[in-house]
Enzyme design. Structure first.
Site, PDB file in Angstrom:
ATOM      1  N   LYS A   6       0.845  -1.199   0.000  1.00  0.00           N
ATOM      2  CA  LYS A   6       0.000   0.000   0.000  1.00  0.00           C
ATOM      3  C   LYS A   6       0.878   1.245   0.000  1.00  0.00           C
ATOM      4  O   LYS A   6       0.626   2.198  -0.735  1.00  0.00           O
ATOM      5  CB  LYS A   6      -0.927  -0.006   1.228  1.00  0.00           C
ATOM      6  CG  LYS A   6      -2.043  -1.036   1.105  1.00  0.00           C
ATOM      7  CD  LYS A   6      -2.771  -1.291   2.418  1.00  0.00           C
ATOM      8  CE  LYS A   6      -3.735  -2.470   2.250  1.00  0.00           C
ATOM      9  NZ  LYS A   6      -4.369  -2.902   3.488  1.00  0.00           N
ATOM     10  N   GLN A  34      -4.847  -1.598   9.681  1.00  0.00           N
ATOM     11  CA  GLN A  34      -4.672  -2.912   9.043  1.00  0.00           C
ATOM     12  C   GLN A  34      -5.263  -4.015   9.920  1.00  0.00           C
ATOM     13  O   GLN A  34      -4.952  -4.107  11.108  1.00  0.00           O
ATOM     14  CB  GLN A  34      -3.162  -3.153   8.799  1.00  0.00           C
ATOM     15  CG  GLN A  34      -2.845  -4.429   8.049  1.00  0.00           C
ATOM     16  CD  GLN A  34      -3.384  -4.433   6.610  1.00  0.00           C
ATOM     17  OE1 GLN A  34      -3.336  -3.423   5.916  1.00  0.00           O
ATOM     18  NE2 GLN A  34      -3.905  -5.561   6.184  1.00  0.00           N
ATOM     19  N   ASP A  71     -11.229   2.760   4.333  1.00  0.00           N
ATOM     20  CA  ASP A  71     -11.707   1.392   4.059  1.00  0.00           C
ATOM     21  C   ASP A  71     -13.227   1.337   4.007  1.00  0.00           C
ATOM     22  O   ASP A  71     -13.801   0.334   3.589  1.00  0.00           O
ATOM     23  CB  ASP A  71     -11.226   0.440   5.166  1.00  0.00           C
ATOM     24  CG  ASP A  71      -9.971  -0.305   4.780  1.00  0.00           C
ATOM     25  OD1 ASP A  71      -9.725  -0.477   3.569  1.00  0.00           O
ATOM     26  OD2 ASP A  71      -9.239  -0.744   5.689  1.00  0.00           O
TER      27      ASP A  71
END
Ligand code: NAD
Length: 282
Positions: A49, A93, A116
């Site tokens: 990422k 994460q 997200d």
């Protein structure tokens, strides 16, 4: 003969568009990633990422926190990023260490920095089909692949295997919002094949290598494989028995090179979107 959906190519095209748009921006989007603990796969994902963000000209911050961090300290770290005017997008994460309640951490992210799209405020908006431009990355990536290949979900029977909060559940809303008839199967579903055999669009996100066999798939179905499992010799496997299913499907995604690249691509798309909402008030 089926068409192999090339997620790598679609993702590359979208990333180049994002890169071009970023070059023309005075300020740059900033993605902050929090990783807690030592999960090897998570470290690889976070590294990818960060690399992709750098390639696009984004700023990025990675906060590496110890495995034994307390829930309150982790929330404090999120809140620091919430307050930081230079950070537009925050990602925590997953999975988090076992003693942490992930839902509490997700709830602590400011909804307008929730890249997200896992915060209950954002997920509810999607479930209710309210006006929104941000969607969870993997489901959004799947919808983009369908669009890119001219596959309409309208009126189709879409069958999803898996009901997780990051894939199956939000994907069911996106497909429903696109007028598909949606069936969500899960580990307690009885006679799974009775459902999958009726799917015009079959999406598997169970994380069980090659468990969707040819006889479970309808002739001409669109087959999307979300599963990623590493076998003992390190080879990546999807949920679908690709070699046998590919001759029966009209379209099929490979693993790797299908849904995977789209997830990271949509993460970058969301980062740019949040930046624009903040700076350009789009
Ligand atoms: P999860 O473990 O949270 O959920 C798995 C789901 O599959 C559950 O809802 C479970 O009920 C269902 N399931 C398990 N066995 C089943 C069975 N035999 N029959 C029917 N349903 C069954 O996993 P997740 O986080 O949703 O991820 C699923 C898979 O997708 C994993 O392999 C993961 O690595 C992969 N994944 C890939 C991407 C990507 O970008 N390609 C993104 C996210 C997850």
């Amino acid at each position: 003969m089926s068409i192999i959906i090339d997620g790598k190519a679609v993702s590359k095209k979208i990333l180049e568009e994002i890169k071009l748009e970023t070059e023309n921006l005075q300020n740059k989007p900033c993605l902050a990633v929090i990783i807690a603990g030592n999960d090897a796969a998570s470290k690889i994902y976070v590294n990818n990422k960060q690399k992709t963000a750098g390639y696009l000209g984004f700023e990025s911050i990675v906060k590496e926190l110890p495995e034994d961090i307390s829930q309150n300290s982790l929330i404090e770290e999120v809140e620091k990023l919430n307050r930081d005017e230079n950070v537009h997008a925050i990602l925590v994460q997953l999975p988090l260490p076992a003693h942490i309640d992930s839902s509490k951490i997700i709830e602590s992210i400011r909804p307008d920095k929730d890249v997200d799209c896992f915060h209950p405020y954002n997920t509810a908006k999607i479930a209710l089909n309210m006006e929104t431009t941000l969607f969870p990355c993997t489901p959004a990536g799947i919808m983009l692949l369908l669009k890119e290949y001219g596959i309409s979900a309208e009126g189709k029977h879409a069958v999803i295997i898996g009901r997780s909060n990051i894939v199956g559940r939000p994907l069911s809303w996106l497909l429903l919002n696109n007028s598909a008839t949606v069936t969500v199967c899960h580990s307690k579903t009885e006679n799974l094949a009775d459902f999958t055999k009726n799917a015009d669009i079959l999406i598997s996100a169970a994380g069980k290598p090659e468990f969707v066999k040819k006889e479970m798939v309808k002739e001409g179905a669109v087959v999307i494989d979300v599963g990623i499992t590493r076998d003992t010799d390190g080879k990546i496997k999807g949920d679908i028995d690709f070699e046998r299913v590919k001759d029966k499907a009209s379209y099929i995604t490979p693993v790797p090179g299908g849904v995977g690249p789209m997830t990271i691509c949509c993460l970058m798309k969301n980062t740019l979107e949040l930046f624009k909402k903040y700076h350009l008030k789009t």
